[in-house]
Design an enzyme around this catalytic site. Structure first.
Site, PDB file in Angstrom:
ATOM      1  N   ARG A  86      35.019  38.892  62.151  1.00 38.70           N
ATOM      2  CA  ARG A  86      34.600  39.044  60.753  1.00 38.70           C
ATOM      3  C   ARG A  86      35.690  38.633  59.783  1.00 38.70           C
ATOM      4  NH1 ARG A  86      32.125  43.488  63.220  1.00 38.70           N
ATOM      5  NH2 ARG A  86      33.906  44.807  62.713  1.00 38.70           N
ATOM      6  N   GLU A 123      43.173  50.713  74.135  1.00 39.33           N
ATOM      7  CA  GLU A 123      43.106  52.070  74.676  1.00 39.33           C
ATOM      8  C   GLU A 123      43.070  52.030  76.200  1.00 39.33           C
ATOM      9  OE1 GLU A 123      40.430  56.162  74.246  1.00 39.33           O
ATOM     10  OE2 GLU A 123      39.835  54.336  73.187  1.00 39.33           O
TER      11      GLU A 123
END
Length: 202
Positions: A86, A123
């Site tokens: 984006r 993560e």
């Protein structure tokens, strides 16, 4: 979640006067009114901030583009780097409006030819981003633009890529900063006193 907004400057054009502050508040109000909350996406408990209604509104998208272009000018950027995906949508028109070049930062393996790469921690596991090896000139001042600053991992890696190319960091600009995730804290060392501009912080 209670939403609050702030900006790192007094107004989009840097003026500390009342009219500039009023214009900045008007911009934030317009942009926030076009960002839609989507609960439980992409997983339960997450409130996703969907910017596609903003992009579909010519007035809001135009105001956002103008604000980002003004940041390019204010920070004397020679190039704009947009982060996949984006970030491309926001960075490219801002670069055109500011009269400077646009450089995409892509996921590894998406660019043809010689590239520079930077791995970063997720993560679970790692990811890697790349730019073309010749996209930036030594000494270029580069502004990184993305839609959202969350944990800051991709933005941090992009700053490392820019320095690999011998260019300078003009700053990072985002539409929306998720302050509760403290991406700003993660970026402090990589920014090395360069500005981080968030048009909206929640």
């Amino acid at each position: 979640m209670t939403e609050t907004t702030k900006t790192t400057a007094d107004s989009p054009d840097g003026r500390p006067d009342g009219s500039g502050a009023a214009a900045a508040e008007e911009l934030r109000t317009l942009l926030l009114s076009r960002i839609q909350d989507v609960p439980d996406y992409p997983k339960p408990g997450v409130m996703f901030k969907d910017i596609t209604p903003l992009l579909a509104d010519a007035t809001a998208f135009g105001a956002l583009t103008e604000a980002l272009a003004e940041l390019c000018v204010r920070h004397r950027a020679d190039k704009v780097v947009g982060l996949e995906a984006r970030g491309f949508i926001l960075a490219a028109p801002a670069a055109v409006r500011a009269g400077i070049g646009f450089v995409p930062v892509r996921k590894a393996g998406k660019l043809p030819g010689a590239t520079l790469g930077q791995a970063y921690e997720l993560e679970y596991g790692t990811a890697e981003i790349e730019i073309h090896a010749d996209a930036l000139e030594p000494g270029d001042r580069v502004l990184v633009i993305d839609d959202v600053l969350a944990t800051g991992g991709t933005a941090e890696a992009s700053l490392q890529l820019i320095r690999q190319a011998g260019a300078q960091i003009a700053g990072v600009a985002v539409l929306l900063e998720l302050g509760f995730l403290d991406g700003r804290g993660r970026l402090l060392a990589a920014l090395d006193s360069a500005p981080l501009e968030a048009l909206i912080t929640v």
